[in-house]
Design an enzyme around this catalytic site. Structure first.
Site, PDB file in Angstrom:
ATOM      1  N   HIS A   8     -94.452  17.227 -34.957  1.00 17.48           N
ATOM      2  CA  HIS A   8     -93.252  17.027 -35.781  1.00 17.48           C
ATOM      3  C   HIS A   8     -93.611  17.469 -37.203  1.00 17.48           C
ATOM      4  CE1 HIS A   8     -93.057  13.488 -32.983  1.00 17.48           C
ATOM      5  NE2 HIS A   8     -91.758  13.559 -33.078  1.00 17.48           N
ATOM      6  N   ASP A  46     -95.554  14.809 -39.146  1.00 22.11           N
ATOM      7  CA  ASP A  46     -96.948  14.510 -38.773  1.00 22.11           C
ATOM      8  C   ASP A  46     -97.904  15.403 -39.539  1.00 22.11           C
ATOM      9  OD1 ASP A  46     -95.645  13.346 -36.574  1.00 22.11           O
ATOM     10  OD2 ASP A  46     -96.111  15.032 -35.251  1.00 22.11           O
TER      11      ASP A  46
HETATM   12  C1  GLO Z   1     -90.646   8.633 -28.302  1.00 25.04           C
HETATM   13  C2  GLO Z   1     -90.730  10.017 -27.899  1.00 25.04           C
HETATM   14  C3  GLO Z   1     -91.264  10.916 -28.988  1.00 25.04           C
HETATM   15  C4  GLO Z   1     -90.899  12.349 -28.717  1.00 25.04           C
HETATM   16  C5  GLO Z   1     -91.153  13.185 -29.934  1.00 25.04           C
HETATM   17  C6  GLO Z   1     -90.845  14.611 -29.716  1.00 25.04           C
HETATM   18  O1  GLO Z   1     -90.547   7.738 -27.525  1.00 25.04           O
HETATM   19  O2  GLO Z   1     -91.476  10.121 -26.742  1.00 25.04           O
HETATM   20  O3  GLO Z   1     -92.643  10.753 -29.098  1.00 25.04           O
HETATM   21  O4  GLO Z   1     -91.571  12.851 -27.624  1.00 25.04           O
HETATM   22  O5  GLO Z   1     -90.393  12.743 -31.002  1.00 25.04           O
HETATM   23  O6  GLO Z   1     -89.525  14.891 -29.754  1.00 25.04           O
END
Ligand code: GLO
Ligand code: NI
Ligand code: NI
Ligand code: NI
Length: 403
Positions: free
Chosen positions: A67, A70
């Site tokens: 993301h 991050d």
């Molecule tokens: C949360 C999700 C999150 C997504 C991430 C990618 O429960 O699993 O980790 O995978 O935001 O879109």
């Protein structure tokens, strides 16, 4: 199977659980002293990227996912965020070049900031909708620049806490408009990857609109996007929705919308997304069975959306956890391939479905009779249902012969 095993697995390591999550939960803070975060300066963000790519290389993980939030320091405003993102993306590009690690997908964090507390694209405040749209644009551009193979949207805050102040029709329309904008931008910039929605029923919203695969498909149909957008299925989210991982994957393949998988594990006691590493080979085998039947993952992969337990204080556990998870996936995939090569399962389908091999017009019904006509044939006992054996007990245990 034709292809090499790793071509089917296409493992990815996620940035967030490894390099942006300190071990906190709603009742306690950081447990794990990882020196490379928080990345609140560009210098630290780059140091974090060095460690991340070193880990991907040690794991021989061919892909990663991230993301925006991050990876870059948080700016004071949108322009600063974009500047920081672009700078770290340049650095990622260099790291990808050096290591050969590729981007499976990028995504935007539209849930951590206070401004998103009442939704991102579904937020009743149009300014938040616009901020969300602008952020997605920069993340799609970043993903495209890094050669990402997909772009993911997980709508963590796209839902409601109470229906008493929520206009469902309006929020559905807003979310549909946002996804249409995303698809339009994809074509405009020439992004060749897939756009993937990641369903989850709840958490952090009390109810999330992208509840499960079937719900997402209904949403895509309503907004004319069923041929443009696919899904990213996560094991833990399937369990929270009251399904199994296998059910969600098979539903997606039957609808022609399976894109990628977030591999992790919720066991059947969990009331929230625990993001454990996978540890159940029969469950993973059934997941890959349906994936292989669908022709395998194409642009998608097996992303470990999994984190260490809070009690894990040792950085080495990050490696051990992924290696264990990769072993489980490899064993599951081998079992799935063996189930297919064994060749007995298709016979059970034939046994169960009358006239399995015949075209519709040669079966009992031509497909265009009215209820009256059908009833007349049944009444004349020209059509008379007989019980068929399904061998359920054998089938329910079949995976255990192969793991
Ligand atoms: C949360 C999700 C999150 C997504 C991430 C990618 O429960 O699993 O980790 O995978 O935001 O879109
Ligand atoms: Ni996920
Ligand atoms: Ni999740
Ligand atoms: Ni997650």
């Amino acid at each position: 199977m034709g292809k090499r095993m790793e071509d089917h697995l296409r493992f990815a390591t996620c940035y967030w659980h490894n390099f942006a999550w300190p071990g906190s939960d709603p009742f306690g803070g950081q447990t794990f002293d990882r020196p490379w975060f928080p990345a609140d300066s560009m210098e630290l963000a780059k140091l974090k990227a060095d460690v991340a790519f070193e880990m991907f290389t040690l794991l021989k993980s061919p892909y990663y996912c991230f993301h925006d939030a991050d990876a870059r320091p948080e700016g004071a405003n949108f322009a600063e965020n974009t500047k920081n993102l672009n700078e770290i993306v340049d650095y990622f590009a260099q790291k990808q070049e050096e290591t050969g690690v590729k981007l499976l997908w990028g995504t935007a964090n539209l849930f951590s900031q206070v401004k998103f507390m009442s939704g991102a694209s579904t937020n009743p405040d149009p300014d938040v909708f616009a901020f969300c749209a602008a952020t997605i644009k920069t993340c799609m551009d970043a993903t495209h620049r890094l050669g990402g193979e997909n772009y993911v949207l997980w709508g963590g805050r796209e839902g409601y806490e109470t229906l008493l102040n929520t206009d469902l029709a309006k929020e559905d329309a807003q979310m549909g408009r946002m996804l249409n904008l995303v698809v339009e931008h994809k074509h405009k910039i020439g992004f060749k990857g897939e756009i993937l929605v990641e369903p989850k029923p709840q958490e952090p919203s009390k109810h999330q609109y992208d509840y499960d695969t079937a719900t997402v498909y209904g949403f895509l149909k309503r907004h004319g996007l069923e041929n443009e957008v696919k899904v990213n299925i996560e094991q833990g989210h399937a369990i929270l929705a009251g399904h199994s991982f296998e059910h969600e994957i098979a539903t997606a393949t039957s609808l022609g919308i399976l894109g990628s998988i977030d591999m992790n594990r919720n066991d059947y006691q969990s009331g929230w997304d625990t993001d454990q590493f996978p540890n159940n080979v029969p469950e993973v085998a059934l997941a890959y069975y349906h994936i292989l039947q669908d022709g395998g993952l194409k642009t998608g992969g097996t992303n470990f959306d999994a984190k260490l337990r809070r009690q894990s204080l040792d950085a080495e556990d990050l490696l051990i956890a992924h290696i264990g998870g990769m072993d489980v996936c490899a064993r599951g995939l081998k079992a799935a391939a063996a189930m297919i090569e064994d060749g007995t399962l298709p016979n059970f389908l034939k046994d169960r479905y009358a006239d399995w091999d015949k075209p519709v017009n040669q079966s009992m019904l031509a497909g265009n009779e009215s209820l009256d006509e059908i009833a007349a044939r049944v009444e004349a006992q020209e059509i008379n249902p007989k019980p068929r054996s399904g061998k359920q007990e054998y089938l329910e245990n079949v995976v255990n012969r192969f793991v």
